[in-house]
Scaffold this active site. Structure first.
Site, PDB file in Angstrom:
ATOM      1  N   ARG A  58      -0.686  -1.513  -9.337  1.00  0.00           N
ATOM      2  CA  ARG A  58      -0.565  -2.036 -10.694  1.00  0.00           C
ATOM      3  C   ARG A  58       0.455  -1.289 -11.548  1.00  0.00           C
ATOM      4  O   ARG A  58       1.323  -1.887 -12.187  1.00  0.00           O
ATOM      5  CB  ARG A  58      -1.908  -1.936 -11.465  1.00  0.00           C
ATOM      6  CG  ARG A  58      -2.806  -3.102 -11.346  1.00  0.00           C
ATOM      7  CD  ARG A  58      -4.221  -2.613 -11.368  1.00  0.00           C
ATOM      8  NE  ARG A  58      -4.388  -1.735 -10.244  1.00  0.00           N
ATOM      9  CZ  ARG A  58      -4.671  -2.165  -9.004  1.00  0.00           C
ATOM     10  NH1 ARG A  58      -4.867  -3.419  -8.799  1.00  0.00           N
ATOM     11  NH2 ARG A  58      -4.761  -1.328  -7.993  1.00  0.00           N
ATOM     12  N   THR A  59       0.299   0.042 -11.610  1.00  0.00           N
ATOM     13  CA  THR A  59       1.099   0.791 -12.586  1.00  0.00           C
ATOM     14  C   THR A  59       2.586   0.654 -12.262  1.00  0.00           C
ATOM     15  O   THR A  59       3.402   0.323 -13.133  1.00  0.00           O
ATOM     16  CB  THR A  59       0.655   2.268 -12.585  1.00  0.00           C
ATOM     17  OG1 THR A  59      -0.759   2.301 -12.723  1.00  0.00           O
ATOM     18  CG2 THR A  59       1.294   3.031 -13.729  1.00  0.00           C
ATOM     19  N   LYS A  87      11.905  17.839   0.731  1.00  0.00           N
ATOM     20  CA  LYS A  87      12.772  18.995   1.058  1.00  0.00           C
ATOM     21  C   LYS A  87      12.491  20.167   0.123  1.00  0.00           C
ATOM     22  O   LYS A  87      13.174  21.182   0.175  1.00  0.00           O
ATOM     23  CB  LYS A  87      14.243  18.587   0.915  1.00  0.00           C
ATOM     24  CG  LYS A  87      14.652  17.441   1.806  1.00  0.00           C
ATOM     25  CD  LYS A  87      16.090  17.018   1.477  1.00  0.00           C
ATOM     26  CE  LYS A  87      16.308  15.563   1.797  1.00  0.00           C
ATOM     27  NZ  LYS A  87      17.449  15.012   1.060  1.00  0.00           N
ATOM     28  N   ARG A 108       4.303   8.997 -11.620  1.00  0.00           N
ATOM     29  CA  ARG A 108       2.942   9.289 -11.142  1.00  0.00           C
ATOM     30  C   ARG A 108       3.020  10.434 -10.156  1.00  0.00           C
ATOM     31  O   ARG A 108       3.904  10.465  -9.297  1.00  0.00           O
ATOM     32  CB  ARG A 108       2.312   8.078 -10.472  1.00  0.00           C
ATOM     33  CG  ARG A 108       1.013   8.446  -9.783  1.00  0.00           C
ATOM     34  CD  ARG A 108       0.229   7.274  -9.322  1.00  0.00           C
ATOM     35  NE  ARG A 108      -0.295   6.528 -10.449  1.00  0.00           N
ATOM     36  CZ  ARG A 108      -1.135   5.501 -10.317  1.00  0.00           C
ATOM     37  NH1 ARG A 108      -1.512   5.113  -9.108  1.00  0.00           N
ATOM     38  NH2 ARG A 108      -1.588   4.865 -11.365  1.00  0.00           N
ATOM     39  N   HIS A 136      -4.050   9.124 -17.847  1.00  0.00           N
ATOM     40  CA  HIS A 136      -3.355   7.895 -17.413  1.00  0.00           C
ATOM     41  C   HIS A 136      -3.174   7.026 -18.675  1.00  0.00           C
ATOM     42  O   HIS A 136      -3.844   6.014 -18.851  1.00  0.00           O
ATOM     43  CB  HIS A 136      -4.204   7.182 -16.368  1.00  0.00           C
ATOM     44  CG  HIS A 136      -3.507   6.073 -15.633  1.00  0.00           C
ATOM     45  ND1 HIS A 136      -2.315   5.496 -16.048  1.00  0.00           N
ATOM     46  CD2 HIS A 136      -3.859   5.417 -14.494  1.00  0.00           C
ATOM     47  CE1 HIS A 136      -1.972   4.547 -15.189  1.00  0.00           C
ATOM     48  NE2 HIS A 136      -2.890   4.478 -14.241  1.00  0.00           N
TER      49      HIS A 136
HETATM   50  N1   CP Z   1      -5.049   1.218 -12.482  1.00  0.00           N
HETATM   51  C1   CP Z   1      -4.144   1.816 -11.681  1.00  0.00           C
HETATM   52  O1   CP Z   1      -3.638   2.880 -11.989  1.00  0.00           O
HETATM   53  O2   CP Z   1      -3.871   1.142 -10.530  1.00  0.00           O
HETATM   54  P1   CP Z   1      -2.779   1.594  -9.458  1.00  0.00           P
HETATM   55  O3   CP Z   1      -3.294   2.886  -8.847  1.00  0.00           O
HETATM   56  O4   CP Z   1      -2.687   0.483  -8.477  1.00  0.00           O
HETATM   57  O5   CP Z   1      -1.507   1.840 -10.191  1.00  0.00           O
END
Ligand code: CP
Length: 313
Positions: A58-59, A87, A108, A136
């Site tokens: 999603r993100t 590396k 991320r 998040h």
């Molecule tokens: N909600 C969420 O962070 O989903 P993903 O891990 O798929 O990005």
């Protein structure tokens, strides 16, 4: 050369945005959904760097869709294996490099604090797309927008948060954001081993005089809730497999349990779902989790628009 900004800002936690900004961003997201053509070229010639050291559906894809919808382009990587992190390149050096190519970055990383390290070494806005079990913030943007859409407000709500409250970064971010609205109380539903960390209870709930109770049984909590935020047990953050297996099916929301809830209690989940919401609940009009994904993309568009100081006539 990246876009020159009057004010270089990063979003590492929801607290990097004021309540007024959050409200404006939700209004902007609604306008973007209603009038996509108005925003279709505001990022022409600009690039988003999607730096994903950890898996995501999603993100990452909603950030990519958001930038494409604004007329921009996307570069990046979707695992540390396909970057020079293998590396030994540091996050600090990586973001210095990306500052040469891109206008804004979404990142991320499995380590808490990685996005912050990137931000203090960056010439472009850095957005935290999840750092370990910490924060998040863009999931929180999706959550707030969805709650406002379904309930018409973000104040005077009893919010149940259920599942892995210890490692669930979406939980920590959502609580930090919601305590700034009046009349919000929390029912924290988890096994003892997965309770909300004491630093969040002390620094966020107690520091803001927020009412909360902790419960183990979901059935006991359901009747009083306005919102139920279900979460997955975060397998990837467990140190041993046995503990994960013992906890993973602790909560399963099904049709029978939904009968205990109010007719206007909406169910959110950041996804991915494993077993904690039975698929039979998907047909219930109170299941809001796929709409949450939908609004997440518009909120990411609104965030990119805001951090890049864009304007429309
Ligand atoms: N909600 C969420 O962070 O989903 P993903 O891990 O798929 O990005």
């Amino acid at each position: 050369m990246h876009r020159q900004l009057k004010n270089l800002r990063h979003v590492i936690s929801p607290l990097d945005l004021t309540v007024e900004e959050l409200d404006q961003m939700m209004d902007l997201a609604e306008d973007m959904e209603a009038n996509p053509e108005k925003y279709a070229h505001v990022c022409d010639g600009m690039k988003l760097a999607a730096l994903f050291y950890e898996p995501s559906t999603r993100t990452r894809l909603s950030f990519e869709s958001a930038m494409l919808n604004l007329g921009g382009q996307v570069i990046g990587f979707h695992s540390s294996d396909s970057s020079s992190a293998t590396k030994g390149e540091s996050v600090a050096d990586t973001i210095r490099v990306l500052s040469c190519f891109a206008d804004i970055a979404a990142m991320r990383h499995p380590k808490e604090g990685a996005a912050y390290v990137a931000s203090i070494n960056s010439e472009i806005p850095v957005i935290n797309g999840g750092d370990g079990g910490h924060q998040h913030p863009t999931q929180t943007l999706a959550d707030l927008c969805t709650i406002r859409k379904y309930k018409g407000r973000l104040n005077n709500l009893t919010v149940g948060i259920c599942g892995d409250l210890k490692f669930g970064r979406t939980v920590h971010s959502l609580i930090s954001a919601l305590v700034r609205y009046t009349g919000v109380r929390f029912v924290l539903i988890s096994p003892e081993e997965l309770q909300l960390p004491s630093y969040v209870k002390e620094n966020v709930l107690n520091a803001n005089n927020i009412e909360y109770v902790e419960k183990i049984r979901l059935e006991e909590a359901l009747p009083e809730l306005d919102i139920l935020y279900m979460t997955r047990v975060q397998k990837e953050r467990f140190f041993n497999e046995e503990d994960y297996i013992r906890m993973k099916d602790f909560y399963i929301l099904d049709k029978e349990k939904m009968k205990l809830a109010k007719e206007d209690m909406y169910v959110l989940h950041p996804l991915p779902r494993v077993n904690e919401i039975s698929v039979e609940v998907d047909k219930d009009p109170r299941a809001a989790y796929f709409k949450q994904v939908y609004w997440g993309m518009y909120m990411r568009m609104a965030l990119i628009f805001t951090l890049l100081e864009l304007e429309v006539e």
